[in-house]
Design a protein around this motif. Structure first.
Motif, short mmCIF file in Angstrom:
data_model
loop_
_atom_site.label_atom_id
_atom_site.label_comp_id
_atom_site.label_asym_id
_atom_site.label_seq_id
_atom_site.Cartn_x
_atom_site.Cartn_y
_atom_site.Cartn_z
N ARG A 33 29.12 42.31 38.68
CA ARG A 33 28.03 41.43 38.25
C ARG A 33 26.66 41.95 38.68
NH1 ARG A 33 32.23 37.83 39.80
NH2 ARG A 33 32.99 36.60 38.01
N ARG A 34 26.66 42.74 39.74
CA ARG A 34 25.39 43.29 40.25
C ARG A 34 25.68 44.57 41.00
NH1 ARG A 34 27.16 39.05 42.94
NH2 ARG A 34 26.04 37.67 41.52
N VAL B 112 39.56 38.49 29.80
CA VAL B 112 38.46 38.15 28.89
C VAL B 112 38.94 37.74 27.50
CG1 VAL B 112 36.82 39.62 30.11
CG2 VAL B 112 38.14 40.57 28.20
N ALA B 113 40.22 38.01 27.20
CA ALA B 113 40.77 37.60 25.91
C ALA B 113 42.29 37.55 26.03
CB ALA B 113 40.35 38.57 24.80
N ARG B 114 42.89 36.63 25.27
CA ARG B 114 44.36 36.57 25.26
C ARG B 114 44.82 35.92 23.95
NH1 ARG B 114 45.51 31.03 24.49
NH2 ARG B 114 44.31 29.77 25.99
N ALA B 115 46.04 36.21 23.57
CA ALA B 115 46.61 35.64 22.36
C ALA B 115 47.08 34.22 22.63
CB ALA B 115 47.76 36.49 21.85
N SER C 241 30.39 27.52 38.60
CA SER C 241 29.04 27.74 39.10
C SER C 241 29.08 28.73 40.26
CB SER C 241 28.44 26.41 39.58
OG SER C 241 29.23 25.86 40.61
N GLY C 242 27.92 29.01 40.82
CA GLY C 242 27.85 29.88 41.99
C GLY C 242 27.71 31.34 41.67
N GLY C 243 27.31 31.66 40.44
CA GLY C 243 27.07 33.06 40.10
C GLY C 243 28.30 33.86 39.78
N LYS C 244 29.45 33.21 39.58
CA LYS C 244 30.69 33.93 39.30
C LYS C 244 31.18 33.70 37.88
CE LYS C 244 32.58 34.69 43.89
NZ LYS C 244 33.80 34.61 44.73
N THR C 245 30.29 33.42 36.97
CA THR C 245 30.69 33.28 35.58
C THR C 245 30.93 34.65 34.98
OG1 THR C 245 28.39 33.33 34.85
CG2 THR C 245 29.34 31.16 35.31
#
Length: 452
Positions: A47-48, A332-335, A352-356
């Motif tokens: 993320r950073r 990030v994706a699944r059937a 929340s908390g910056g972990k999206t």
């Protein structure tokens, strides 16, 4: 570079237990729920960047390929899982036949990355992909941190060689991985023989202070080393008095002395004095090597000094203050079913908390300006814009379980040099700053863009 042992050690153990227990408990629950065979996409990203860093370096990809290939459950591993009752017999039966049969895409090793860059994408069933999370992250987080530190140090060193010397400052297996990552980041050699044996990295080394202290006189130690290794050897000159040691070294080896090493004191001042003394003694071709807890800042401060090479240990193998890259491995994706033809549905963590995170199977490309310099990292879902089609970063590493992309470390090292050269000049500044280029996200459905 000799690549006879490139890749794997002679006897490779299973990597199946280089993982966290909850990977197995999730597997067992998914098998019981009938969701384990759903087609899934996991991505590795951060993320950073570490605070103040301007770019990251992808390293460890080759080790990841080895780890996936050797992720096997032999009788010993299965026996351990059974004895500890970590999973039930049905799950043990499934694990006994485990072979990763999916696909892995990723940034080529040695490439640079930025916040949000999908540096690795793992596709297959949920069951086969989830088990790889910990081993992939442990390799990429460690090796990329070391390579980033090495890149900063080698950039500060310019054309001067830089030697990896950190084996005594970390775990013995981590030391081998660190040597490999340092070579990717621009180091020229290592003191660690296991790294030389396993990966073909050039190795160097002569003597420590103990060798001088062993002998009755410093002269005797120098004479013994020259007799054994020849006049081109490197003599350590700071055990007692540097000025006297340099004089003795030239008397013993003559003006053909290869190099002297300085491991303490005010390196800038001592290097100037030693260079002057060597020149006055006629040893104008004798090089000066400096060590002593160097980092990129110390190396930069010696840019104007008459130094010919650097040796770096502790600061390198600890990532120069940032020993991890904080990479994560997210679904990030699944059937929606176990049907192999079922369409993929984007999924993402929204807490929340910056972990999206951002859902969807992603592509990445690096947009360049009219001079060929990188100006943005573009990450998106859906169709790739035509103007970025030739700038895509992910390459296929594993297809149907088969490794496609093993490379020599020299190729990887050259790739990193080229990738760093294509960044804005401010990338090589050692002062704290934001990522040298922004990350832009492209929504494949709307075409909209957002900043990092």
């Amino acid at each position: 570079m000799d690549t006879a042992h490139l890749g794997l050690p002679v006897d490779v153990p299973s990597t199946a237990l280089f993982t966290d227990q909850y990977e197995f408990t999730m597997l067992q629950a998914a098998l019981k729920a009938g969701t384990a065979e759903r087609r899934s996409v996991f991505e590795v990203f951060t993320r950073r960047l570490p605070d103040g860093r301007r770019y990251g370096v992808v390293a460890g990809t080759g080790r990841v390929l080895d780890a996936v290939e050797n992720f096997r459950f032999d009788e010993g591993v299965l026996g351990f899982l059974r004895e500890r009752r970590i999973v039930d017999e049905e799950t043990l039966g499934w694990l006994a036949g485990y072979r990763f049969s999916g696909d892995i895409w990723g940034y080529p090793e040695g490439e640079v990355y930025f916040p949000g860059s999908p540096i690795m994408r793992v596709e297959g069933t949920f069951a086969e992909c989830v088990l790889l999370e910990t081993v992939i992250l442990s390799i990429l987080n460690h090796d990329s941190a070391i390579a980033a530190a090495a890149s900063r140090m080698s950039s500060a060193a310019g054309e001067r060689p830089i030697i990896e010397m950190g084996a005594r400052r970390t775990h013995e297996l981590a030391a081998v991985a660190a040597s490999r990552a340092a070579y990717v980041g621009g180091f020229t050699s290592t003191s660690d023989l296991a790294a030389g044996f396993r990966y073909g990295i050039p190795t160097v080394g002569t003597s420590a202070h103990a060798f001088t202290l062993l002998h009755d006189r410093e002269r005797d130690a120098f004479q013994a080393q020259v007799d054994s290794m020849g006049r081109g050897t490197t003599l350590l000159v700071d055990t007692y008095d540097v000025t006297e040691a340099v004089r003795t070294a030239v008397e013993v080896a003559g003006p053909e002395l290869g190099a002297v090493r300085i491991d303490s004191g005010d390196l800038l001042l001592v290097a100037h004095r030693v260079r002057q003394q060597l020149d006055e003694l006629g040893a104008t071709g004798t090089k000066i090597i400096v060590t002593s807890d160097l980092d990129e800042y110390a190396i930069a401060s010696l840019a104007a000094a008459p130094v010919d090479a650097y040796g770096v240990g502790t600061q390198l193998v600890t990532g120069s203050g940032h020993p991890t890259c904080s990479m994560v491995y997210k679904l990030v994706a699944r059937a929606g079913s176990a049907d192999p033809k079922a369409p993929l549905v984007p999924v993402a963590k929204k807490s929340s908390g910056g972990k999206t995170s951002i859902g969807g199977r992603k592509w990445a490309a690096r947009r360049r300006d009219e001079y060929g310099v990188a100006e943005a990292e573009v990450v998106g879902t859906g169709p790739v814009p035509a103007e970025l089609a030739e700038r895509q970063l992910l390459v296929e590493l594993i297809k149907g379980g088969d490794v496609l992309a093993r490379e020599s470390l020299d190729v990887v090292r050259d790739r990193h040099t080229a990738a760093r050269a294509n960044l804005p000049l401010s990338a090589t500044q050692l002062s704290r700053g934001e990522p040298v280029i922004p990350t832009e996200y492209v929504n494949g459905r709307s075409g909209s863009q957002t900043g990092a």
